[in-house]
Design a protein around this motif. Structure first.
Motif, PDB file in Angstrom:
ATOM      1  N   ALA A  42     -38.435-113.672 -15.688  1.00 19.27           N
ATOM      2  CA  ALA A  42     -37.245-113.222 -14.976  1.00 19.27           C
ATOM      3  C   ALA A  42     -37.716-112.268 -13.879  1.00 19.27           C
ATOM      4  O   ALA A  42     -38.708-111.560 -14.044  1.00 19.27           O
ATOM      5  N   PHE A  43     -37.008-112.273 -12.742  1.00 22.22           N
ATOM      6  CA  PHE A  43     -37.389-111.336 -11.689  1.00 22.22           C
ATOM      7  C   PHE A  43     -36.173-110.582 -11.167  1.00 22.22           C
ATOM      8  O   PHE A  43     -35.034-111.049 -11.231  1.00 22.22           O
ATOM      9  N   SER A  44     -36.459-109.392 -10.654  1.00 24.82           N
ATOM     10  CA  SER A  44     -35.463-108.561  -9.995  1.00 24.82           C
ATOM     11  C   SER A  44     -36.018-108.189  -8.627  1.00 24.82           C
ATOM     12  O   SER A  44     -37.127-107.656  -8.528  1.00 24.82           O
ATOM     13  N   GLN A  45     -35.270-108.474  -7.582  1.00 24.37           N
ATOM     14  CA  GLN A  45     -35.727-108.244  -6.213  1.00 24.37           C
ATOM     15  C   GLN A  45     -34.865-107.173  -5.565  1.00 24.37           C
ATOM     16  O   GLN A  45     -33.637-107.282  -5.537  1.00 24.37           O
ATOM     17  N   VAL A  52     -29.951-105.585  -4.875  1.00 22.88           N
ATOM     18  CA  VAL A  52     -30.731-106.162  -5.962  1.00 22.88           C
ATOM     19  C   VAL A  52     -30.246-107.584  -6.246  1.00 22.88           C
ATOM     20  O   VAL A  52     -29.049-107.814  -6.438  1.00 22.88           O
ATOM     21  N   LEU A  53     -31.195-108.532  -6.238  1.00 22.19           N
ATOM     22  CA  LEU A  53     -30.924-109.906  -6.640  1.00 22.19           C
ATOM     23  C   LEU A  53     -31.824-110.233  -7.822  1.00 22.19           C
ATOM     24  O   LEU A  53     -32.947-109.726  -7.909  1.00 22.19           O
ATOM     25  N   THR A  54     -31.341-111.076  -8.705  1.00 25.30           N
ATOM     26  CA  THR A  54     -32.132-111.450  -9.868  1.00 25.30           C
ATOM     27  C   THR A  54     -32.282-112.963  -9.919  1.00 25.30           C
ATOM     28  O   THR A  54     -31.619-113.698  -9.182  1.00 25.30           O
ATOM     29  N   GLY A  55     -33.150-113.410 -10.800  1.00 25.29           N
ATOM     30  CA  GLY A  55     -33.351-114.843 -10.930  1.00 25.29           C
ATOM     31  C   GLY A  55     -34.497-115.162 -11.858  1.00 25.29           C
ATOM     32  O   GLY A  55     -34.950-114.311 -12.632  1.00 25.29           O
ATOM     33  N   THR A  56     -34.979-116.393 -11.753  1.00 30.74           N
ATOM     34  CA  THR A  56     -36.051-116.881 -12.612  1.00 30.74           C
ATOM     35  C   THR A  56     -37.215-117.375 -11.765  1.00 30.74           C
ATOM     36  O   THR A  56     -37.017-118.127 -10.801  1.00 30.74           O
TER      37      THR A  56
END
Length: 203
Positions: A42-45, A52-56
């Motif tokens: 999982a990532f947090s940008q 903040v955007l999140t994703g995989t």
């Protein structure tokens, strides 16, 4: 121009080698990277404005990577082994960069010698290793720093925690990883994407 261009600019920030660096820590990073054949996380940008955007994140060597953003974010970043492609579905925009022009090549190319273009950043925390890539011949590319934590659960004893990129205007984009899983089965189909300019076709 899309409001989301900064994240990709961060990913393609560094292309050329800097002065060679040696040392046991850099060699340890090289071994850790070499031990990763595939990875999911999982990532947090976080961008320069604090958004903040999140994703995989999905990675498979050689050359394949995918940043699948959270639901509702019309972005996708995919590396297919040759190029790193940024897709913004909201404006039907597609941009491509050679993977060799990206510091992510550190992670994606099993034959890459990171000592040619990276150096260890001194730290007072012995549990953390930071590796900076920077091309002094092209300062417009900015800087990127990969961060590892010492962990017996990761290949080579180093867990990739994320990275930070700094452009020439001083704007910072930070990627933080969690729930990392290494050397898990990843299908090549994970790196396909739909071209918004050609409805119904994929590349």
């Amino acid at each position: 121009m899309s409001q989301y261009l900064l994240p990709l600019a961060a990913l393609v920030a560094v292309a050329s080698p800097v002065a060679a660096q040696t040392g046991t820590d850099l060699a340890a990073v090289q071994r850790a990277i070499a031990g990763i054949d595939s990875m999911t996380a999982a990532f947090s940008q976080t961008d320069r404005n604090g958004q903040v955007l999140t994703g995989t994140l999905t990675l498979k060597k050689p050359g394949k990577i995918r940043f699948q953003y959270q639901k509702g974010v019309p972005l996708l970043i995919v590396g297919d082994g040759k190029a790193l492609t940024f897709i913004d579905y909201s404006v039907k925009q597609v941009q491509r960069w050679p993977i060799g022009s990206s510091p992510l090549g550190v992670l994606l190319d099993p034959g890459r010698d990171i000592s040619r273009y990276a150096k260890i950043v001194p730290s007072s925390n012995p549990a953390v290793l930071s590796v900076e890539a920077y091309d002094p011949k092209h300062p417009e590319y900015g800087r990127i720093t990969l961060v590892f934590a010492r962990s017996a659960a990761a290949p080579g004893g180093l867990m990739l925690q994320g990275w930070a990129a700094l452009d020439t205007q001083g704007n910072r984009t930070t990627i933080r990883l969690s729930d990392q899983k290494f050397n898990v089965p990843v299908a090549d189909s994970a790196f396909r994407w739909t071209d918004p300019r050609r409805q119904g076709r994929s590349s």
